[in-house]
Design a protein around this motif. Structure first.
Motif, PDB file in Angstrom:
ATOM      1  N   ASP A 799       0.835  -1.196   0.000  1.00 23.65           N
ATOM      2  CA  ASP A 799       0.000   0.000   0.000  1.00 23.65           C
ATOM      3  C   ASP A 799       0.871   1.249   0.000  1.00 23.65           C
ATOM      4  O   ASP A 799       1.891   1.336   0.675  1.00 23.65           O
ATOM      5  CB  ASP A 799      -0.914   0.010   1.236  1.00 23.65           C
ATOM      6  CG  ASP A 799      -1.980  -1.071   1.148  1.00 23.65           C
ATOM      7  OD1 ASP A 799      -2.235  -1.535   0.026  1.00 23.65           O
ATOM      8  OD2 ASP A 799      -2.530  -1.446   2.196  1.00 23.65           O
ATOM      9  N   TYR A 801       0.635   5.630   0.158  1.00 21.82           N
ATOM     10  CA  TYR A 801      -0.221   6.734   0.581  1.00 21.82           C
ATOM     11  C   TYR A 801       0.310   8.029  -0.026  1.00 21.82           C
ATOM     12  O   TYR A 801       1.480   8.141  -0.393  1.00 21.82           O
ATOM     13  CB  TYR A 801      -0.246   6.853   2.105  1.00 21.82           C
ATOM     14  CG  TYR A 801      -0.917   5.672   2.776  1.00 21.82           C
ATOM     15  CD1 TYR A 801      -2.273   5.713   3.092  1.00 21.82           C
ATOM     16  CD2 TYR A 801      -0.198   4.521   3.070  1.00 21.82           C
ATOM     17  CE1 TYR A 801      -2.892   4.617   3.700  1.00 21.82           C
ATOM     18  CE2 TYR A 801      -0.802   3.436   3.670  1.00 21.82           C
ATOM     19  CZ  TYR A 801      -2.154   3.488   3.981  1.00 21.82           C
ATOM     20  OH  TYR A 801      -2.763   2.408   4.570  1.00 21.82           O
ATOM     21  N   LEU A 842     -14.178   6.993   3.252  1.00 24.50           N
ATOM     22  CA  LEU A 842     -13.959   5.643   3.782  1.00 24.50           C
ATOM     23  C   LEU A 842     -13.044   4.821   2.890  1.00 24.50           C
ATOM     24  O   LEU A 842     -12.106   4.165   3.356  1.00 24.50           O
ATOM     25  CB  LEU A 842     -15.310   4.942   3.954  1.00 24.50           C
ATOM     26  CG  LEU A 842     -16.264   5.573   4.983  1.00 24.50           C
ATOM     27  CD1 LEU A 842     -17.608   4.837   4.984  1.00 24.50           C
ATOM     28  CD2 LEU A 842     -15.650   5.534   6.372  1.00 24.50           C
ATOM     29  N   LYS A 843     -13.290   4.817   1.595  1.00 17.84           N
ATOM     30  CA  LYS A 843     -12.491   3.989   0.696  1.00 17.84           C
ATOM     31  C   LYS A 843     -11.044   4.466   0.598  1.00 17.84           C
ATOM     32  O   LYS A 843     -10.127   3.656   0.542  1.00 17.84           O
ATOM     33  CB  LYS A 843     -13.117   3.982  -0.704  1.00 17.84           C
ATOM     34  CG  LYS A 843     -14.411   3.188  -0.800  1.00 17.84           C
ATOM     35  CD  LYS A 843     -14.919   3.165  -2.224  1.00 17.84           C
ATOM     36  CE  LYS A 843     -16.168   2.321  -2.351  1.00 17.84           C
ATOM     37  NZ  LYS A 843     -16.691   2.285  -3.754  1.00 17.84           N
ATOM     38  N   ARG A 844     -10.872   5.780   0.597  1.00 18.11           N
ATOM     39  CA  ARG A 844      -9.514   6.312   0.440  1.00 18.11           C
ATOM     40  C   ARG A 844      -8.821   6.551   1.773  1.00 18.11           C
ATOM     41  O   ARG A 844      -7.674   6.995   1.799  1.00 18.11           O
ATOM     42  CB  ARG A 844      -9.559   7.636  -0.334  1.00 18.11           C
ATOM     43  CG  ARG A 844     -10.157   7.518  -1.741  1.00 18.11           C
ATOM     44  CD  ARG A 844      -9.239   6.755  -2.672  1.00 18.11           C
ATOM     45  NE  ARG A 844      -7.949   7.395  -2.801  1.00 18.11           N
ATOM     46  CZ  ARG A 844      -7.689   8.409  -3.625  1.00 18.11           C
ATOM     47  NH1 ARG A 844      -8.661   8.874  -4.415  1.00 18.11           N
ATOM     48  NH2 ARG A 844      -6.495   8.934  -3.694  1.00 18.11           N
ATOM     49  N   GLN A 845      -9.498   6.219   2.862  1.00 14.88           N
ATOM     50  CA  GLN A 845      -8.924   6.382   4.213  1.00 14.88           C
ATOM     51  C   GLN A 845      -8.438   7.818   4.418  1.00 14.88           C
ATOM     52  O   GLN A 845      -7.319   8.071   4.899  1.00 14.88           O
ATOM     53  CB  GLN A 845      -7.761   5.400   4.448  1.00 14.88           C
ATOM     54  CG  GLN A 845      -8.147   3.947   4.261  1.00 14.88           C
ATOM     55  CD  GLN A 845      -6.950   3.002   4.416  1.00 14.88           C
ATOM     56  OE1 GLN A 845      -5.982   3.312   5.106  1.00 14.88           O
ATOM     57  NE2 GLN A 845      -7.030   1.840   3.773  1.00 14.88           N
ATOM     58  N   ARG A 847      -7.691  11.330   5.854  1.00 18.79           N
ATOM     59  CA  ARG A 847      -7.455  11.878   7.197  1.00 18.79           C
ATOM     60  C   ARG A 847      -7.095  13.355   7.043  1.00 18.79           C
ATOM     61  O   ARG A 847      -6.224  13.713   6.252  1.00 18.79           O
ATOM     62  CB  ARG A 847      -6.333  11.126   7.902  1.00 18.79           C
ATOM     63  CG  ARG A 847      -6.174  11.544   9.369  1.00 18.79           C
ATOM     64  CD  ARG A 847      -5.163  10.692  10.112  1.00 18.79           C
ATOM     65  NE  ARG A 847      -3.794  10.945   9.680  1.00 18.79           N
ATOM     66  CZ  ARG A 847      -3.029  10.033   9.120  1.00 18.79           C
ATOM     67  NH1 ARG A 847      -3.501   8.818   8.894  1.00 18.79           N
ATOM     68  NH2 ARG A 847      -1.780  10.336   8.765  1.00 18.79           N
ATOM     69  N   CYS A 866      -4.255  10.276   2.460  1.00 20.83           N
ATOM     70  CA  CYS A 866      -5.204   9.277   1.959  1.00 20.83           C
ATOM     71  C   CYS A 866      -4.463   8.166   1.225  1.00 20.83           C
ATOM     72  O   CYS A 866      -3.255   8.289   0.939  1.00 20.83           O
ATOM     73  CB  CYS A 866      -6.254   9.916   1.041  1.00 20.83           C
ATOM     74  SG  CYS A 866      -5.621  10.402  -0.578  1.00 20.83           S
ATOM     75  N   LEU A 867      -5.187   7.118   0.912  1.00 18.25           N
ATOM     76  CA  LEU A 867      -4.617   5.964   0.217  1.00 18.25           C
ATOM     77  C   LEU A 867      -4.498   6.254  -1.274  1.00 18.25           C
ATOM     78  O   LEU A 867      -5.411   6.798  -1.888  1.00 18.25           O
ATOM     79  CB  LEU A 867      -5.502   4.744   0.440  1.00 18.25           C
ATOM     80  CG  LEU A 867      -5.043   3.424  -0.181  1.00 18.25           C
ATOM     81  CD1 LEU A 867      -3.767   2.912   0.495  1.00 18.25           C
ATOM     82  CD2 LEU A 867      -6.166   2.378  -0.057  1.00 18.25           C
ATOM     83  N   GLU A 918       3.393   3.095   4.618  1.00 19.60           N
ATOM     84  CA  GLU A 918       2.391   2.832   5.649  1.00 19.60           C
ATOM     85  C   GLU A 918       2.838   3.336   7.015  1.00 19.60           C
ATOM     86  O   GLU A 918       2.012   3.715   7.850  1.00 19.60           O
ATOM     87  CB  GLU A 918       2.112   1.328   5.711  1.00 19.60           C
ATOM     88  CG  GLU A 918       0.884   0.970   6.533  1.00 19.60           C
ATOM     89  CD  GLU A 918       0.515  -0.488   6.383  1.00 19.60           C
ATOM     90  OE1 GLU A 918      -0.456  -0.923   7.017  1.00 19.60           O
ATOM     91  OE2 GLU A 918       1.209  -1.204   5.628  1.00 19.60           O
TER      92      GLU A 918
END
Length: 1011
Positions: A799, A801, A842-845, A847, A866-867, A918
């Protein structure tokens, strides 16, 4: 004793031999015969017994014996050093040569230093340039550091002499007194350098310093200098060579006598020769000069001579026998003379030969005289004690002195010693060197002027050098020169600048001369305190506009301190002339490697990176109340940010290695940083005001010349070059718009009836130019402005970001600056979340963090995280709009946050985007986000400006513009412009369209009526 009463073997008219004795510390022989097994006269023979036919030269007792020991030990141990001194003095390198030895970047400044104003030279300012020149030569390997010490000493004496004897009648009384004080301090410094040189010689010849033996150990006398049976002279030489304390004592005596000789040489040079010229085996400085001629006569008839193989010395006319009758020497008779009532100086002369400090010290009114008296007296007692034991052993037929273990006072308790030296004389002698120095401080018989002198800085320096306590010396130097606690200005030390210079050069000499074993004893002190002193001196030179001298010292600092120093200097000189800034640039290029080669040393590339980074940091802003004030403050800050690019646009000197590669690196870095600034400047220059974004245009002017002949591979910098060209075109459009706006506002301030046709035509021409340039940028085919659609980004297996960090101010619709607090930050956080759908959050997290800036309480720090997903952080970014994070921050920038105060905008002054892993660590810049944000903000604004210009032309019934093209551009899916507009911007676009339509209808109606 009068001269007429002199014995027949002393001819008062024959001054040649007498003068030679004074000047060269020995009486010259007419014979080349040596008693040491027929060897020819050599450098060692000066200290041996010499014959003149059948006559044996007379020598005084311990006094001349010690003088010969001094010469023999000096020749044996320090021949190389003193040869070096003689070589340097006789083959002095001119200042021009040292100027030529400097690096090219400072050579010009040093030549200027040669032609300084004479008053500046008298003030001692030339020492800064001269010392830097000498040190630079040593650092380049053009001069040994041992020679450097001697050069420093000579430089101090030369400048002091020029001050003392070159300023007569040219200054007022107070000024002249200050000048003379400077001259005296320089002489004190020369004495300290001389002692340091002596200590370095001791170090390299195995002498113990501060309780440890740092050399290769003591050495035995060479076999060819030994005869059988062993003479007292040889035994004394052996003792001094083997005994650490006696060796140190001898060096102190030699050092002080050398200072006296230098002083008298100078006096003779200035005033001519005089009676009583100095010779070093007796006398106490100036007060005893008139007694020395008498003492020469006495010594010639009362002295003993050590004979190599004869136990009974030939007696003098006084029939005093030395050592043949129970080992009695001349200490006792001379001590009796010293104890008799008589002239205080006459008694002191004899006291100096019998180590009677009680009679000798009262006439020593300066520190040097008292120190010499104590050291010489102590050395006499040590040597005589050993000789007494040696004579006793010879009488008993024993072997003596096979192992002298360094305990110099061991012989003082022997029977022979107690018979030769009165107890009260022995009690006056110090036990060790610290005790000797303590007596100078507090002994009852020491003159009060001597005790006061012990508190002087250079006297304390010299006492620490005698003890070899270099760590305490560094602490003293730092205590004297460091700023006082209540003084926050580090550029102004509370000590003497000359002492600051001395301390800096002592640090560098110790670092380069002492070996690793010695430095281990105070390595941390030499590193930490030494760097503080060097940093202080470098900043002092900088504060006095001696920028060309700073590089010599800055390059010797620890990496972080060197970087901090250069960054501070470059920031302080940011607004100075180009000449001054170029001097600093040359310092970094010539004294530091460009790229990192050693982790412990700084490189100029790191310095430039730090300067660029700090230039973008948020500076505390003044309270502002109007929007125009906000815009103006942003303009001024942008100018300061842009000025740092000039450091990257200077041409490196052709003398450095890999100059072409370095030039290419500098230009590429300038392009990258300029593009970063262009993005920020575009966001803070959205105000529709006539004032130009001076920061952006300053960048363009700096890079105009270097980019005419780029010296790098354009393929390597193709992306940066393309973006730079895009920004150049954008700011050209921006400039034409502001030029039109200036004309428009000027015309609006005049009544329409009073406007001239020329003023109307000028505004119309500027309007058409604005439309042409803007549409040229907007309608480009195949290569949209700030296109990032084809930039391939990360494609990792784990992952990834993306993050965006922004610094901004909150502005109310009225134009006032809003002071943020915890409540407003919480509300803004919620509003930013609401700018995108909950599903995306929610999907992209996603913050969002908002907080008041720690560096400026009028600013806020916004962090978005975000992701990364395909098309936004991964793969190709086809939307070309910056993705999710650009959408969120653009909503705040345009003031269209649903859950926040209506009309409040975020005036962004700094913007950065990164790829992160991460664990939160940054990997590389995510430029596509910032570029996409600029497209979201700049392109709609550019189109709205064109609409404003079109409406202005339509108002004058000039409809020959590109209004329809603007409509088609926004509505077309091909250009993808519509989704960049916010709701408020679309409303403004429609309002401009409505006004344009109304003016067009008026023109059509008037045309119909006219028809």
């Amino acid at each position: 004793m009068e001269i007429d009463d002199a014995p027949s073997n002393f001819d008062p008219q024959d001054l040649s031999s007498r003068e030679q004795y004074r000047r060269y510390r020995k009486r010259q022989s007419t014979s080349n015969i040596s008693p040491l097994v027929g060897h020819s006269v050599s450098k060692f023979s000066e200290a041996r017994l010499l014959y003149e036919g059948n006559n044996i030269q007379r020598r005084p007792n311990t006094a001349l014996l010690l003088e010969e020991i001094k010469q023999e030990v000096d020749n044996f141990d320090t021949d190389a050093s003193w040869k070096r001194r003689a070589s340097i003095d006789s083959h002095a390198v001119s200042e021009v040569k040292f100027g030529d030895s400097l690096r090219q970047g400072v050579s010009h400044a040093l030549k200027i230093g040669k032609h300084e104003d004479e008053a500046l030279l008298e003030a001692g300012e030339s020492t800064f340039t001269l010392f830097a020149s000498l040190l630079d030569s040593a650092l380049q390997g053009l001069m040994p550091f041992a020679d450097l010490i001697l050069r420093f000493e000579k430089a101090c004496r030369s400048v002091s002499e020029s001050i003392r004897y070159g300023s007569t009648g040219r200054h007022r009384v107070v000024e002249d007194r200050i000048m003379q004080q400077k001259a005296r301090l320089l002489l004190d410094e020369a004495a300290s350098w001389s002692l340091l040189c002596s200590q370095m010689v001791a170090h390299y010849n195995g002498m113990e310093v501060h309780g440890r033996d740092y050399g290769g150990g003591n050495e035995e006398l060479p076999g060819n200098l030994l005869v059988t049976p062993t003479t007292s002279h040889q035994e004394a030489c052996r003792f001094v060579m083997m005994d650490h304390t006696a060796q140190l004592c001898l060096r102190i005596v030699l050092w002080l006598e050398g200072l006296a000789s230098e002083s008298l040489d100078l006096a003779k040079k200035v005033r001519g020769s005089h009676v009583g010229s100095y010779f070093p085996n007796s006398g106490v400085w100036h007060h005893t000069q008139s007694y020395k001629c008498i003492f020469i006569c006495i010594d010639r008839i009362d002295s003993e001579l050590i004979v190599s193989d004869v136990e009974d010395a030939i007696c003098t006319v006084t029939n005093i026998v030395w050592m043949a009758e129970g080992g009695k020497n001349f200490a006792e008779p001379k001590n009796k003379i010293a104890e008799q009532d008589g002239g205080r100086y006459e008694m002191a002369v004899y006291a100096s030969q019998s180590s009677n400090l009680r009679r000798l010290l009262p006439i020593c009114t300066d520190w040097e005289s008292a120190c010499w008296a104590m050291a010489k007296s102590w050395l006499d007692v040590q040597v005589d004690s050993v000789l007494a034991q040696f004579q006793q052993a010879r009488l008993e037929g024993k072997q003596f002195g096979e192992d002298i273990n360094g305990s110099s006072m061991q012989g003082l308790s022997s029977t022979a010693s107690s018979e030769n030296w009165p107890c009260h004389v022995l009690d006056q002698q110090p036990r060790d060197l610290p005790a000797l120095l303590q007596k100078l401080h507090s002994s009852e018989v020491v003159h009060e002027a001597v005790s006061r002198a012990c508190e002087e800085q250079h006297r304390q320096i010299e006492m620490n050098l005698m003890l070899g306590d270099m760590a305490h010396l560094l602490e003293l130097l730092w205590a004297w020169i460091s700023p006082s606690e209540d003084d926050q200005n580090i550029l102004r030390p509370h000590g003497d600048p000359e002492m600051l210079r001395f301390g800096a050069h002592v640090v560098l000499v110790l670092r380069n001369l002492l070996d690793d074993d010695m430095k281990d004893a105070f390595k941390e002190k030499l590193t930490t305190v030494g760097d503080l002193i060097l940093h202080m001196y470098a900043m002092y030179l900088f504060s006095k506009q001696h920028e060309e001298l700073v590089g010599v010292y800055a390059s010797q600092l620890a990496r972080h301190l060197c970087v901090d120093l250069f960054v501070e200097m470059m920031e302080l000189r940011l607004n100075s002339s180009m000449h001054v800034k170029y001097k600093l640039f040359l310092l970094g290029m010539e004294y530091l490697p460009f790229s990192s080669e050693d982790d412990s040393k700084a490189c100029f590339e790191d310095i430039l990176e730090r300067v660029l980074l700090r230039s973008r940091e948020t500076k505390p802003s003044k309270p502002v109340g109007k929007s125009s004030d906000v815009a103006e403050e942003h303009r001024l800050q942008s100018l300061q940010k842009a000025m740092v690019i000039q450091w990257l646009c200077f041409t490196p000197p052709s003398t450095i290695r890999d100059v072409e590669v370095i030039s290419a690196k500098l230009l590429m870095r300038a392009l990258m940083h300029s593009n970063t600034l262009f993005r920020e400047f575009a966001l803070i220059s959205m105000w529709r005001v006539p004032k130009m974004p001076i920061g952006a245009h300053m960048l363009l002017s700096f890079l105009a010349e270097p980019l005419k002949q780029p010296n790098f591979d354009e393929d390597d910098a193709s992306e940066d070059l393309l973006e730079f060209e895009d920004w150049r075109e954008y700011y050209a459009c921006d400039a034409t718009y502001r030029n039109w706006l200036k004309f428009e506002l000027e015309n609006a301030a005049i009544a329409p009836a009073e406007l001239s046709s020329e003023e109307k035509d000028r505004a119309a021409a500027a309007a058409l130019e604005t439309l042409d340039s803007s549409l040229s940028l907007l309608l480009r085919e195949g290569n949209p402005w700030l296109n990032v659609a084809h930039d391939r980004t990360y494609d990792p297996t784990e992952d990834m970001y993306i993050e965006l960090h922004a610094t901004a101010m909150l502005c109310l619709p009225s134009g006032e600056c809003m002071l943020p607090d915890a409540t407003s930050c919480t509300t803004l956080t919620s509003a930013l979340y609401s700018s995108v759908s909950e599903d995306d959050v929610l999907k992209r997290q996603l913050r969002v963090d908002v907080a008041v800036s720690s560096s400026d309480n009028y600013c806020i720090e916004v962090a978005l995280h975000c992701l990364a997903v395909n098309g936004d952080g991964l793969g190709l970014h086809e939307a070309n709009d910056g993705g999710l994070l650009a959408t969120v921050i653009a909503a705040g920038f345009k003031g269209e946050l649903n859950r926040f105060q209506p009309g409040v905008t975020m005036e962004i002054s700094r913007l950065d985007a990164w790829y992160s892993s991460e664990d939160g660590s940054f990997r590389s810049p995510a430029n596509y986000i910032v570029k996409g944000l600029c497209r979201r903000c700049c392109l709609p604004e550019l189109i709205l400006r064109c609409m404003q210009v079109s409406v202005s032309l339509a108002e004058t019934h000039d409809l020959k513009d590109h209004h329809n093209e603007l409509i088609e551009l926004v509505a077309s899916d091909e250009y993808g412009i519509l989704h960049l507009f916010s709701q408020h911007q679309l409303q403004e676009f429609l309002l401009f369209e409505r006004e344009f339509s109304l003016y067009r209808m008026e023109v059509e109606e008037e045309s119909v009526v006219d028809t």
